[in-house]
Design an enzyme around this catalytic site. Sequence first.
Site, PDB file in Angstrom:
ATOM      1  N   TYR A  64       0.864  -1.182   0.000  1.00  0.00           N
ATOM      2  CA  TYR A  64       0.000   0.000   0.000  1.00  0.00           C
ATOM      3  C   TYR A  64       0.897   1.227   0.000  1.00  0.00           C
ATOM      4  CZ  TYR A  64      -3.298   3.561   1.737  1.00  0.00           C
ATOM      5  OH  TYR A  64      -4.062   4.684   1.896  1.00  0.00           O
ATOM      6  N   ASP A 121       9.309   2.786  -0.546  1.00  0.00           N
ATOM      7  CA  ASP A 121       8.291   3.464   0.252  1.00  0.00           C
ATOM      8  C   ASP A 121       8.518   3.067   1.711  1.00  0.00           C
ATOM      9  OD1 ASP A 121       6.154   4.500   1.555  1.00  0.00           O
ATOM     10  OD2 ASP A 121       4.626   3.686   0.208  1.00  0.00           O
ATOM     11  N   LYS A 138       4.670   9.241   8.665  1.00  0.00           N
ATOM     12  CA  LYS A 138       4.474   8.631   9.988  1.00  0.00           C
ATOM     13  C   LYS A 138       5.497   9.118  11.017  1.00  0.00           C
ATOM     14  CE  LYS A 138       1.421   5.203   8.199  1.00  0.00           C
ATOM     15  NZ  LYS A 138       1.394   4.343   7.043  1.00  0.00           N
TER      16      LYS A 138
HETATM   17  C1  PLP Z   1       0.731   4.849   5.712  1.00  0.00           C
HETATM   18  C2  PLP Z   1       1.421   4.584   4.446  1.00  0.00           C
HETATM   19  C3  PLP Z   1       1.299   5.444   3.343  1.00  0.00           C
HETATM   20  C4  PLP Z   1       0.332   6.593   3.308  1.00  0.00           C
HETATM   21  O1  PLP Z   1       0.617   7.562   4.260  1.00  0.00           O
HETATM   22  P1  PLP Z   1      -0.560   8.570   4.703  1.00  0.00           P
HETATM   23  O2  PLP Z   1       0.122   9.532   5.620  1.00  0.00           O
HETATM   24  O3  PLP Z   1      -1.598   7.725   5.361  1.00  0.00           O
HETATM   25  O4  PLP Z   1      -1.081   9.210   3.466  1.00  0.00           O
HETATM   26  C5  PLP Z   1       2.088   5.199   2.228  1.00  0.00           C
HETATM   27  N1  PLP Z   1       2.931   4.158   2.193  1.00  0.00           N
HETATM   28  C6  PLP Z   1       3.068   3.310   3.221  1.00  0.00           C
HETATM   29  C7  PLP Z   1       4.045   2.199   3.123  1.00  0.00           C
HETATM   30  C8  PLP Z   1       2.310   3.482   4.375  1.00  0.00           C
HETATM   31  O5  PLP Z   1       2.428   2.604   5.380  1.00  0.00           O
END
Ligand code: PLP
Length: 434
Positions: free
Chosen positions: A145, A240, A268
């Site tokens: 994701y 990511d 995060k």
């Molecule tokens: C949480 C997450 C996102 C999206 O971040 P948001 O701040 O919720 O938009 C993208 N990539 C990964 C791997 C994530 O865990």
Amino acid sequence: MRDRPQSFAAFERAKKRIPGGVNSPARAFGAVGGTPPFIARGEGAYLWDIDGNRYIDYVGSWGPMILGHGHPRVTAAIRQALERGTSFGAPTEAETRLAELIAATVPSVEKVRLVNSGTEAVMSALRLARGFTKRDKIVKFAGCYHGHVDNLLVAAGSSAATLGVPTSPGVPLSVAKDTIVLRYNDPQGVRDAFARLPGQISAVIVEPVAGNMGCVPASRDFLQTLRDVTSQDGAVLIFDEVMSGFRVALGGAQELYRIVPDLTTLGKIIGGGLPVGAYGGRAEIMDHILPAGKVFQAGTLSGNPLATAAGIATLEILRETNPYPQLERLSARLIDGLQQGACDAGIPVHVGRVGAMATLFFSKKPVVDWETAAACDTTAFAQFFHAMLDRGVYLPCSQFEALFPSVAHTDEDIEATISAARDGFAELSAAHRG
Ligand SMILES: *Cc1c(COP(=O)(O)O)cnc(C)c1O
């Protein structure tokens, strides 16, 4: 069993004015059923709901709260920033400080741009990769994701992983068709895709430790193949690390695996609980962003003083205290205890874990990709989840999410969690027998 009449009423009220009653779907407990506790406050490793129930929190706001809730130094930093003004839309030294901290810690990052969420970071990194390579196609992996970016809300189509198909209404086919969805942990699939489409793929984006199909570590061979194949073809490799960054190691998964991507997306933890994202990487690529280069990306609140203050404080604490050995120990103790408890109750489980990122899969087989994750017994998970919630343990409300111990969790918290789980597993196996 905990009563939550106030949360029940709050949820009913919320649903009248907020779609599904929540501002992000997972919070609504769709995968496990029931009413989510509405949270009144958090402190350290604990949350309290509006009915006064206390929970040991393993969600940590889905990743950011590695220091626990309300860390005094982070709170003080936000308070000090607040008194100087909440937004200027002009450069501040704090932004440079946060960029310096990220560059000093994350191996691949020479330059970095701050944005407001992980989604925004990913969206911007993809545009940059496309602008830099002058190519359109993107490779992603099933089960990863990357936020709610149109291009990535895509599943593999029927025609042998060529054209992607949207996984949400509102994502145009015309956008999805440029996304190629491959199997996680399958190096040969990646080699085949590049052999089929040489010189056409702008970027490969991957969670180097997947957290969004539950915690599924990548094999080193898989990540090394991504590095080799993208380098040979001139495509951009994007890690990511919105979730894994500053969590699985100070320098993220790229430090752990010793593989350097071209671009990295973060979020995060780097916001210390406030809304922040970032994307960074090789200066040669990053300097294609406006105003240094021509790829457009902007943000009214980007580099916001409160968010930046929380991020700086959080990263400084992590760098000064190096809590990673302690997190590794606590996390291993927790997940080993859960696994043993399930095993003793005769419930088949497998564990995915890297540092303080872990999932207990209700599965008879090891989970290595989306196919094996999707085969988990989500009904058993839902029962376990509610058994834990009723015993004051707040786990992520889906089999396909990772749990996160924080620096604030103690050995006593871990023991209490394992003991609650043993009761929960006993309840589960009794229900299955009955
Ligand atoms: C949480 C997450 C996102 C999206 O971040 P948001 O701040 O919720 O938009 C993208 N990539 C990964 C791997 C994530 O865990």
